[in-house]
Write a protein that holds these residues in place. Structure first.
Motif, mmCIF file in Angstrom:
data_model
loop_
_atom_site.group_PDB
_atom_site.id
_atom_site.type_symbol
_atom_site.label_atom_id
_atom_site.label_comp_id
_atom_site.label_asym_id
_atom_site.label_seq_id
_atom_site.Cartn_x
_atom_site.Cartn_y
_atom_site.Cartn_z
ATOM 1 N N ASP A 77 0.799 -1.096 0.005
ATOM 2 C CA ASP A 77 0.145 0.113 -0.050
ATOM 3 C C ASP A 77 0.725 1.339 -0.028
ATOM 4 O O ASP A 77 0.604 2.102 -0.400
ATOM 5 C CB ASP A 77 -0.971 0.013 1.234
ATOM 6 N N TYR A 78 1.968 1.341 0.665
ATOM 7 C CA TYR A 78 2.699 2.569 0.760
ATOM 8 C C TYR A 78 3.309 2.799 -0.481
ATOM 9 O O TYR A 78 3.888 4.233 -0.500
ATOM 10 C CB TYR A 78 3.796 2.325 1.955
ATOM 11 N N LEU A 79 3.520 1.976 -1.423
ATOM 12 C CA LEU A 79 4.101 2.350 -2.665
ATOM 13 C C LEU A 79 3.148 2.462 -3.797
ATOM 14 O O LEU A 79 3.153 3.212 -4.712
ATOM 15 C CB LEU A 79 5.229 1.350 -2.881
ATOM 16 N N PHE A 80 2.476 1.544 -3.804
ATOM 17 C CA PHE A 80 1.486 1.331 -5.259
ATOM 18 C C PHE A 80 -0.344 1.643 -4.737
ATOM 19 O O PHE A 80 -0.875 0.797 -5.018
ATOM 20 C CB PHE A 80 1.817 -0.073 -5.794
ATOM 21 N N GLN A 81 -0.157 2.908 -4.137
ATOM 22 C CA GLN A 81 -1.433 3.247 -3.935
ATOM 23 C C GLN A 81 -2.328 3.259 -5.360
ATOM 24 O O GLN A 81 -1.770 3.728 -6.484
ATOM 25 C CB GLN A 81 -1.463 4.684 -3.397
ATOM 26 N N ASP A 134 -5.008 5.259 -5.560
ATOM 27 C CA ASP A 134 -5.885 6.393 -5.989
ATOM 28 C C ASP A 134 -4.499 7.538 -6.356
ATOM 29 O O ASP A 134 -5.066 8.752 -5.674
ATOM 30 C CB ASP A 134 -6.527 6.729 -4.527
ATOM 31 N N LYS A 135 -3.543 7.337 -6.765
ATOM 32 C CA LYS A 135 -2.720 8.513 -7.181
ATOM 33 C C LYS A 135 -3.270 9.371 -8.165
ATOM 34 O O LYS A 135 -4.112 8.817 -9.175
ATOM 35 C CB LYS A 135 -1.307 7.661 -7.564
#
Lengths: 523, 523
Positions: free
Chosen positions: A362-366, A368-369
């Protein structure tokens, strides 16, 4: 924009131009704390320090290509430790010492770009690729997201698509990996995942039995490493016999697959090699593809070494059938001369790399970017962070174009033909293991004077095998030549000469033959 | 020397000095073929071309540290493709175009060294480390043998020994790997090999049952990647609950080990995290070590992120107990600011790395070489070829000394304390997830004006989670700030600010807080 208030950070009037334009202080007596960002006014000193390191590096490159300079100044490890100051100090050292450290490191380093360094599959220094690596260092980014590497991610897409086109894949996906061994591991992981998609989650419980894979007896040892790391066990990497030129025998492959099945094993992948490490042999890809289709096995091609032949109309027939493969490893840092490290692996099926390796951090490949996250690549790999290996390849390809790379490959093969031709003129001195090399590997024994008249047989064979390492030692001491050697199958130690540097000319080959004779005649 | 005839290559009188000293031709109109080694007299042009690339890079570094410059000029992928010329051409491009390519690449690249780039665990650009990387590119060698990388192999030995001393290992072995994920994979492979030495050869048949390993719920996703790649299956990576600060709960670890054993699984390794990716938590190493001793399990510490605290007397207590571990991952490219990529993994037991990964490739690791082949490192890794990642670390450490690195780490933690203190002064605007961060991760929600007076509860929580990505998008468009965000457990999206750049000053933190408010107030 959310607000009309101008950002206080972006007003150009605040720029300390005067600092940037004054002459630098004498940097030798300064410390790292006198450079950017520690001293905010230190742009002139930072520029001067980096320019000096660039100068040292450029001088090293100049001398690398100077045929009058030595390739290396060989020292035994214990001697070198005495000559060099390597300790990590308690207190900071000044920049003068740091520059001395740089000089010393280059002084005792082997010049792998020297025209007479023929020791590894990666020889040569391509200046444009080097420029790419310098800029890569300045950009210092990580290839896992578009967010922080937008330009380089797009370059990867364009360049990988171009390579897949060259290979003959209609669609697919690709990734750059830290070396051909990891590329081969990616292929094996994808092959296993394709056949057993539950395996990623369940492990052993998802398997109907012991998995096994097939590769030639002369293939690269990374396949064995992959078998161990993946949990197959090296016994489950089954080695297929080769013909006298080092090429996999497809009928033997067929037989061994049947044999494994009859023992209850579960074959899932065959690796054909395009350019074996020692002899440079190309396995017959169409014939191997036929066997893979017959048994519904994943067909991987390890072209880490030979992949470059695809760029030459004269040479690419050696890889006919590659378009039928499921995956291919191809290292631009070998025949294509890109700086280390630059390895690629390509897949005919798109989507497999991500479904195999994705862990959804989750911390890299969100999801909702503020951009299309399909451009993020980090979840396709087992690496997480990934060095930018694309710029040095892309920039070199821009400078050469496809045409330039074709000439590049053709030059390497012309030099190889010339070497073989020259050796055949002196069969008493140079005994070829294979008088029609398929790649730029020339495998041979240098025959010292006293062995020239000796009868062929086990005694002479043993002596020949003992002589080559001694000759190698003399080369290193003289610093005039570097060629690798090894035994293979029943053959005693022989030299494997590699031409993968654009610097090599006929005169270097002539020199090499004379130098072998000069150094080895009396052995 | 074998012969007294002088080598024709080494006579200094042959050197074409005049070529080297003349002014360069106008390089813009030239092609790669007009540089070394294609044109042997092209030393001046080669020098000029590389100097220009160095200049472009140095100017990028200067502007990176200029607080008046933007961090990025954000473009959506489709826009960027239109602006950039990325195609691989059929014909060569001239050097003028190659230099334009370099400029364009830097123009649209994110400045990861900018004092207000706080987006990743690797922020900042250390100038001395950059110098190291430039020289590394010029040397362009492979780290698998002493033969072709003598200086760098010795540097690795010295630096790795120094790191093991800092860790508190009495003996051991170490290796550099392409990123923390691969380092963690090496540890897991060694742990499996130590417990089941037959596994390397026999695979499944050597196992008494399903292997499993343990790590905290907040650990890095690379452990899950390792479980998949190694053939355990992700179900066999068992996640241990964490406390409110994100630290593994040792009693839960104990309970889950017993639980796995009761189900017939075979635990072999526990991974404690020293500096979790999102919250920066340090698992209690002594307590985890106790559990590992109780069940005779391999104790690995993933300190990829937090390892740098070992260099500071003020901070290293957070890793008390690390000396009891069997292995540790520690990435100098994170807290220590070394250029990407630089990751290390250390083992308490010497000899394990080689017995686990050795495949004995004859062509590289000949035992009859003219030097002590224990210096060759290639057979310790699954990579074969390995990029030189040591020089940029060694040179930086030489310039800072241990004392400089202690100040370096202390500075990062001081800045973090300052940020937390400043945020606590405005609890209406900045809601901290954890008001006493253990590492330099500061996790918080920015609260826009309309949510400040809203009652806590699921509605506000949902809105908060929606607002942060929009604010991130505004940051990127403004180009003034970069901070990462993610959800975690039941928490909706929040920012995770990382201070790992030496460029960060109090003014940057003040700026950051104001800028968040400027960009996000009306959301």
């Amino acid at each position: 924009m959310a607000s009309s208030t101008p950002s206080p950070a972006l007003s150009p009037s605040h720029r300390p131009k005067e600092d940037s334009e004054r002459p630098p202080r004498d940097i030798g007596t300064l410390y790292y704390t006198d450079l950017l960002p520690f001293t905010v006014t230190a742009a002139p000193e930072t520029r001067e320090f980096l320019a000096r390191v660039a100068d040292l590096s450029i001088e090293f490159i100049r001398s690398t290509f100077d045929r009058n300079s030595k390739i290396l100044d060989f020292h035994q490890p214990e001697q070198l430790k005495e000559v060099l100051e390597l300790d990590i100090p308690a207190k900071p050292l000044n920049l003068d010492q740091i520059l001395v450290d740089c000089k010393d490191a280059l002084k005792y380093q082997v010049k792998t770009g020297h025209p007479r360094f023929m020791n590894q599959l990666s020889c040569g220094t391509e200046v444009v690729s080097l420029a790419g690596e310098w800029l890569t260092a300045a950009a210092n980014t990580n290839m896992f997201t578009y967010e922080i590497a937008p330009v380089f991610i797009l370059m990867e897409q364009v360049t990988m698509k171009h390579m897949r086109d060259v290979i003959g894949y209609k669609a697919g996906d690709s990734i750059l990996a830290p070396g051909g061994s990891v590329s081969n591991l990616y292929a094996a992981l994808a092959a296993r995942h394709k056949m057993f998609p539950d395996y990623k989650k369940k492990g052993l419980l998802a398997l109907p039995g012991e998995l096994c894979m097939f590769t030639s007896l002369h293939s690269h040892y990374s396949l064995m490493g992959a078998a161990a790391a993946m949990g197959l066990g090296t016994d489950n990497l089954i080695e297929v016999p080769v013909d006298e030129k080092g090429r996999m025998i497809p009928a033997e492959l067929d037989r061994l697959i049947q044999d494994a099945k009859s023992k209850g094993k579960v074959p899932f992948m065959v690796c054909a090699t395009a350019g074996t490490t020692v002899m440079g042999a190309f396995d017959p890809l169409h014939a191997v593809a036929d066997v893979c289709e017959k048994y519904k096995l994943w067909f991987h091609v390890d072209a880490a070494w030979g992949g470059g032949v695809l760029l030459s109309k004269n040479q690419r027939h050696k890889m006919d059938g590659v378009e039928r493969s499921n995956s291919i490893t191809w290292n631009p840092h070998k025949l294509m001369g890109v700086l280390l490290q630059c390895s690629t692996v390509h897949f005919q099926e798109d989507g497999l790399l991500i479904s195999c390796n994705q862990m959804c951090a989750d911390y890299l490949f969100q999801q909702d970017k503020p951009y299309d996250v399909n451009y993020d690549t980090g979840d396709k790999v087992i690496q997480c962070g990934r060095h930018n290996d694309i710029f040095k390849l892309w920039l070199l390809w821009r400078s050469k174009g496809d045409e330039g790379f074709e000439k590049h490959i053709d030059h390497l093969f012309e030099m190889t033909s010339y070497m073989v031709m020259r050796m055949k003129q002196h069969p008493d001195k140079y005994e070829l293991l294979n008088d029609e090399p398929e790649c730029t590997n020339v495998c041979f024994w240098y025959v010292p004077y006293r062995l020239r008249s000796m009868k062929p047989g086990p005694d002479r064979c043993k002596l020949l095998g003992e002589v080559q390492p001694i000759l190698k030692g003399r080369m290193m001491t003289a610093g005039t030549l570097m060629i690798g050697y090894q035994p293979l199958d029943h053959h005693p130690n022989f030299f494997r000469n590699i031409i993968s540097s654009q610097a090599v000319r006929r005169e270097d080959i002539d020199f090499m033959l004379e130098e072998l004779d000069r150094l080895g005649y009396d052995l």
